[in-house]
Design a protein around this motif. Structure first.
Motif, PDB file in Angstrom:
ATOM      1  N   GLY A 173       0.795  -1.218   0.000  1.00  0.00           N
ATOM      2  CA  GLY A 173       0.000   0.000   0.000  1.00  0.00           C
ATOM      3  C   GLY A 173       0.828   1.268   0.000  1.00  0.00           C
ATOM      4  O   GLY A 173       0.367   2.327  -0.417  1.00  0.00           O
ATOM      5  N   GLY A 174       2.080   1.169   0.464  1.00  0.00           N
ATOM      6  CA  GLY A 174       2.945   2.343   0.534  1.00  0.00           C
ATOM      7  C   GLY A 174       3.697   2.630  -0.749  1.00  0.00           C
ATOM      8  O   GLY A 174       4.413   3.637  -0.845  1.00  0.00           O
ATOM      9  N   ILE A 175       3.568   1.757  -1.742  1.00  0.00           N
ATOM     10  CA  ILE A 175       4.204   2.003  -3.038  1.00  0.00           C
ATOM     11  C   ILE A 175       3.602   3.274  -3.636  1.00  0.00           C
ATOM     12  O   ILE A 175       2.371   3.411  -3.694  1.00  0.00           O
ATOM     13  N   PRO A 176       4.434   4.221  -4.073  1.00  0.00           N
ATOM     14  CA  PRO A 176       3.930   5.527  -4.535  1.00  0.00           C
ATOM     15  C   PRO A 176       2.774   5.439  -5.521  1.00  0.00           C
ATOM     16  O   PRO A 176       1.789   6.169  -5.383  1.00  0.00           O
ATOM     17  N   PHE A 177       2.881   4.560  -6.520  1.00  0.00           N
ATOM     18  CA  PHE A 177       1.812   4.454  -7.515  1.00  0.00           C
ATOM     19  C   PHE A 177       0.494   4.046  -6.873  1.00  0.00           C
ATOM     20  O   PHE A 177      -0.562   4.617  -7.155  1.00  0.00           O
ATOM     21  N   ILE A 178       0.545   3.030  -5.977  1.00  0.00           N
ATOM     22  CA  ILE A 178      -0.665   2.560  -5.304  1.00  0.00           C
ATOM     23  C   ILE A 178      -1.187   3.621  -4.347  1.00  0.00           C
ATOM     24  O   ILE A 178      -2.393   3.850  -4.245  1.00  0.00           O
ATOM     25  N   GLU A 179      -0.271   4.285  -3.664  1.00  0.00           N
ATOM     26  CA  GLU A 179      -0.666   5.324  -2.708  1.00  0.00           C
ATOM     27  C   GLU A 179      -1.397   6.468  -3.395  1.00  0.00           C
ATOM     28  O   GLU A 179      -2.387   6.993  -2.878  1.00  0.00           O
ATOM     29  N   LYS A 180      -0.941   6.847  -4.591  1.00  0.00           N
ATOM     30  CA  LYS A 180      -1.552   7.947  -5.323  1.00  0.00           C
ATOM     31  C   LYS A 180      -2.869   7.540  -5.990  1.00  0.00           C
ATOM     32  O   LYS A 180      -3.696   8.394  -6.306  1.00  0.00           O
ATOM     33  N   ASN A 181      -3.025   6.249  -6.220  1.00  0.00           N
ATOM     34  CA  ASN A 181      -4.222   5.767  -6.928  1.00  0.00           C
ATOM     35  C   ASN A 181      -5.005   4.773  -6.070  1.00  0.00           C
ATOM     36  O   ASN A 181      -5.569   3.811  -6.588  1.00  0.00           O
ATOM     37  N   LEU A 182      -5.048   5.037  -4.764  1.00  0.00           N
ATOM     38  CA  LEU A 182      -5.663   4.088  -3.840  1.00  0.00           C
ATOM     39  C   LEU A 182      -7.140   3.859  -4.152  1.00  0.00           C
ATOM     40  O   LEU A 182      -7.637   2.735  -4.038  1.00  0.00           O
ATOM     41  N   ASN A 183      -7.845   4.910  -4.558  1.00  0.00           N
ATOM     42  CA  ASN A 183      -9.260   4.754  -4.907  1.00  0.00           C
ATOM     43  C   ASN A 183      -9.445   3.756  -6.042  1.00  0.00           C
ATOM     44  O   ASN A 183     -10.358   2.921  -6.023  1.00  0.00           O
ATOM     45  N   TYR A 184      -8.559   3.846  -7.048  1.00  0.00           N
ATOM     46  CA  TYR A 184      -8.651   2.926  -8.181  1.00  0.00           C
ATOM     47  C   TYR A 184      -8.265   1.504  -7.772  1.00  0.00           C
ATOM     48  O   TYR A 184      -8.813   0.521  -8.278  1.00  0.00           O
ATOM     49  N   VAL A 185      -7.321   1.408  -6.847  1.00  0.00           N
ATOM     50  CA  VAL A 185      -6.925   0.087  -6.340  1.00  0.00           C
ATOM     51  C   VAL A 185      -8.091  -0.563  -5.604  1.00  0.00           C
ATOM     52  O   VAL A 185      -8.347  -1.759  -5.762  1.00  0.00           O
ATOM     53  N   ILE A 186      -8.820   0.244  -4.822  1.00  0.00           N
ATOM     54  CA  ILE A 186      -9.992  -0.265  -4.097  1.00  0.00           C
ATOM     55  C   ILE A 186     -11.037  -0.776  -5.080  1.00  0.00           C
ATOM     56  O   ILE A 186     -11.592  -1.874  -4.907  1.00  0.00           O
ATOM     57  N   ILE A 187     -11.289   0.012  -6.130  1.00  0.00           N
ATOM     58  CA  ILE A 187     -12.265  -0.403  -7.147  1.00  0.00           C
ATOM     59  C   ILE A 187     -11.806  -1.692  -7.831  1.00  0.00           C
ATOM     60  O   ILE A 187     -12.603  -2.600  -8.080  1.00  0.00           O
ATOM     61  N   LEU A 188     -10.494  -1.787  -8.111  1.00  0.00           N
ATOM     62  CA  LEU A 188      -9.947  -2.988  -8.745  1.00  0.00           C
ATOM     63  C   LEU A 188     -10.129  -4.207  -7.849  1.00  0.00           C
ATOM     64  O   LEU A 188     -10.493  -5.293  -8.323  1.00  0.00           O
ATOM     65  N   ILE A 189      -9.891  -4.044  -6.546  1.00  0.00           N
ATOM     66  CA  ILE A 189     -10.071  -5.149  -5.601  1.00  0.00           C
ATOM     67  C   ILE A 189     -11.521  -5.604  -5.589  1.00  0.00           C
ATOM     68  O   ILE A 189     -11.816  -6.802  -5.579  1.00  0.00           O
TER      69      ILE A 189
END
Length: 207
Positions: A173-189
Motif C-alpha cells: 500500500g505504501g508504493i507511490p503508484f498505489i498510494e496515489k491511486n488508492l481509490n482505483y486500487v480499491i475499485i480494482l479489488i
C-alpha cells in the motif's frame, strides 16, 4: 442508506483517516464491528471486506495503526462473525424443519450433504467472495454441517482472509503508484472480488 454504504466502500481511505483522527484506539473496535457484521449478519452483506482489510493494512504500513494488533483483532472478528452466523442458521434451520410444511426436508438434507462433501472448499474459499462469505456460514448452519469441522475451516479461512489482505496493504500500500491511486486500487479489488460471482452466474445461465 445504500448511497452512503457505496460512498464508504469507494472512499474507505478517507473515512478511515477520519476514524483514526477522531477515535484513536477505538478505531480498532469500530473495525472489529464492521468485519464482524460483514461476516456475521446476513442483513449486512454489502459492508466492505476485502477493500477495508487492504486499506487498514496500508494505514498500518504508514504507521497509523499496529499491523499485528489489526491482524489479531480482525481475525477474531471474522472467526466469531462466521460462528455467530452459523448459529443463527442452525437455529432457524430447526424452526424451518419443525414449523414450515412448505419447505421440503429433502432440500435441507441436500444442503447438509453438500456441506459434508464440499465443506472445506466452501467455507475457506467463500471468505474471498463478497456476499457469498456472508451467506455461506448461515447455510452451513441450516444444513447442520458438523460444527467442529466447520469451526476448524472457519478459523483457517478467517486467518487466511484477514492475513492476505491486511499484509498485502501493509507491504504494497505504501508504493507511490498505489498510494496515489488508492481509490482505483480499491475499485480494482472490488472488481476482482466479484469476478467469481459473475463467472458462476454466466456458467449457470449457459447450463
Amino acid at each position: 442508506m445504500e448511497f452512503l454504504i457505496i460512498d464508504f466502500i469507494l472512499h474507505i481511505d478517507k473515512y478511515l483517516g477520519i476514524l483514526i483522527e477522531n477515535y484513536g484506539i477505538l478505531t480498532y473496535l469500530i473495525l472489529f464491528a464492521i468485519i464482524f457484521c460483514e461476516t456475521g449478519l446476513v442483513i449486512t452483506p454489502l459492508l466492505p471486506g476485502d477493500s477495508l482489510l487492504f486499506v487498514v493494512g496500508t494505514f498500518a504500513g504508514a504507521g497509523f495503526l499496529n499491523i499485528f494488533l489489526l491482524f489479531i483483532i480482525l481475525s477474531i472478528a471474522a472467526i466469531v462473525g462466521d460462528s455467530i452466523n452459523y448459529s443463527i442458521g442452525n437455529y432457524f434451520g430447526k424452526k424451518i424443519l419443525s414449523g414450515n410444511r412448505f419447505v421440503k426436508k429433502e432440500y435441507l438434507q441436500r444442503t447438509r450433504d453438500f456441506y459434508d462433501k464440499y465443506g472445506v472448499k466452501t467455507i475457506i474459499l467463500a471468505r474471498f467472495i463478497p456476499i457469498i462469505r456472508t451467506f455461506a456460514p448461515f447455510v452451513a448452519g441450516i444444513g447442520k454441517m458438523n460444527y467442529a469441522r466447520f469451526l476448524v475451516f472457519n478459523v483457517v479461512g478467517g486467518i487466511l482472509w484477514v492475513g492476505i489482505f491486511v499484509f498485502a496493504g501493509f507491504f504494497f500500500g505504501g508504493i507511490p503508484f498505489i498510494e496515489k491511486n488508492l481509490n482505483y486500487v480499491i475499485i480494482l479489488i472490488i472488481i476482482i472480488s466479484i469476478i467469481p460471482i459473475i463467472s458462476e452466474l454466466l456458467k449457470n445461465r449457459k447450463n
